[in-house]
Design an enzyme around this catalytic site. Structure first.
Site, PDB file in Angstrom:
ATOM      1  N   ASP A  30       0.855  -1.193   0.000  1.00 30.04           N
ATOM      2  CA  ASP A  30       0.000   0.000   0.000  1.00 30.04           C
ATOM      3  C   ASP A  30       0.891   1.244   0.000  1.00 30.04           C
ATOM      4  OD1 ASP A  30      -3.229   0.507   1.043  1.00 30.04           O
ATOM      5  OD2 ASP A  30      -1.814   2.193   1.070  1.00 30.04           O
ATOM      6  N   GLN A  92     -14.135   2.326   1.941  1.00 27.46           N
ATOM      7  CA  GLN A  92     -13.614   1.940   0.626  1.00 27.46           C
ATOM      8  C   GLN A  92     -13.406   3.177  -0.236  1.00 27.46           C
ATOM      9  OE1 GLN A  92     -15.951  -0.948  -1.586  1.00 27.46           O
ATOM     10  NE2 GLN A  92     -14.378  -1.183  -3.157  1.00 27.46           N
ATOM     11  N   HIS A  98     -10.326  -5.522  -3.111  1.00 28.65           N
ATOM     12  CA  HIS A  98      -8.983  -5.736  -2.554  1.00 28.65           C
ATOM     13  C   HIS A  98      -9.081  -6.117  -1.095  1.00 28.65           C
ATOM     14  CE1 HIS A  98     -10.006  -1.462  -2.206  1.00 28.65           C
ATOM     15  NE2 HIS A  98      -9.324  -1.453  -1.065  1.00 28.65           N
ATOM     16  N   LEU A  99      -8.111  -6.903  -0.679  1.00 29.02           N
ATOM     17  CA  LEU A  99      -7.993  -7.347   0.705  1.00 29.02           C
ATOM     18  C   LEU A  99      -6.748  -6.701   1.298  1.00 29.02           C
ATOM     19  CD1 LEU A  99      -8.759  -9.210   3.065  1.00 29.02           C
ATOM     20  CD2 LEU A  99      -7.630 -11.087   1.860  1.00 29.02           C
TER      21      LEU A  99
HETATM   22  P1  AMP Z   1      -9.730   1.229   0.508  1.00 30.57           P
HETATM   23  O1  AMP Z   1      -9.771   2.559   1.203  1.00 30.57           O
HETATM   24  O2  AMP Z   1     -10.145   0.064   1.356  1.00 30.57           O
HETATM   25  O3  AMP Z   1     -10.450   1.291  -0.814  1.00 30.57           O
HETATM   26  O4  AMP Z   1      -8.202   0.957   0.197  1.00 30.57           O
HETATM   27  C1  AMP Z   1      -7.542   1.508  -0.887  1.00 30.57           C
HETATM   28  C2  AMP Z   1      -6.081   1.534  -0.565  1.00 30.57           C
HETATM   29  O5  AMP Z   1      -5.368   1.742  -1.758  1.00 30.57           O
HETATM   30  C3  AMP Z   1      -5.671   2.615   0.421  1.00 30.57           C
HETATM   31  O6  AMP Z   1      -5.116   2.025   1.586  1.00 30.57           O
HETATM   32  C4  AMP Z   1      -4.656   3.429  -0.374  1.00 30.57           C
HETATM   33  O7  AMP Z   1      -3.593   3.886   0.420  1.00 30.57           O
HETATM   34  C5  AMP Z   1      -4.206   2.452  -1.424  1.00 30.57           C
HETATM   35  N1  AMP Z   1      -3.676   3.037  -2.633  1.00 30.57           N
HETATM   36  C6  AMP Z   1      -4.207   4.067  -3.338  1.00 30.57           C
HETATM   37  N2  AMP Z   1      -3.446   4.302  -4.435  1.00 30.57           N
HETATM   38  C7  AMP Z   1      -2.435   3.402  -4.404  1.00 30.57           C
HETATM   39  C8  AMP Z   1      -1.308   3.146  -5.261  1.00 30.57           C
HETATM   40  N3  AMP Z   1      -1.072   3.850  -6.387  1.00 30.57           N
HETATM   41  N4  AMP Z   1      -0.459   2.151  -4.906  1.00 30.57           N
HETATM   42  C9  AMP Z   1      -0.674   1.428  -3.787  1.00 30.57           C
HETATM   43  N5  AMP Z   1      -1.713   1.618  -2.956  1.00 30.57           N
HETATM   44  C10 AMP Z   1      -2.581   2.595  -3.251  1.00 30.57           C
END
Ligand code: AMP
Length: 112
Positions: A30, A92, A98-99
């Protein structure tokens, strides 16, 4: 899906720090870690989230969970948290299933 962030990561249009990949899933660090280890495990198939899964996705869901366990083992984690945020009110922000695998620090419960 060209406008989906994680589809673009899967297509290597956006860089990521890979942890694992196989025919069904891709796992990467992440970008904004909430714990010393914070890995996202995503299916290659685009699904907006848990709510969009149907019966045909049952084995894919199992694959995500088992992959998370294998990654945790490979990283030497003995205690960790696995999270699916389903829907904006649950936190989200990226609408590609995603997990989250979080570990390496003591975590509070309930999460709030
Ligand atoms: P959620 O909030 O459960 O949808 O989780 C999405 C996650 O994606 C968050 O923890 C973000 O920090 C992560 N995220 C967003 N953009 C990226 C990226 N380019 N590379 C890696 N993680 C990311």
């Amino acid at each position: 899906m060209s406008d989906c962030l994680f589809c673009r990561i899967l297509a290597k249009e956006i860089p990521s720090r890979k942890v694992h990949e196989d025919e069904l899933t891709y796992a990467f660090h992440d970008v904004n870690p909430q714990a010393p280890t914070h890995v996202l495990i995503v299916p290659r198939k685009h699904l907006a989230g848990v709510a969009e899964m149907d019966k045909t996705d049952e084995s894919l869901c199992g694959a995500l969970l088992f992959r998370a366990k294998e990654i945790a083992d490979s990283l030497g984690l003995t205690s960790y948290r696995l999270v699916f945020n389903s829907g904006a009110e649950a936190g989200q922000s990226v609408f590609h299933l995603h997990l989250h695998l979080l570990g390496g620090r003591r975590m509070k419960w309930p999460p709030g």
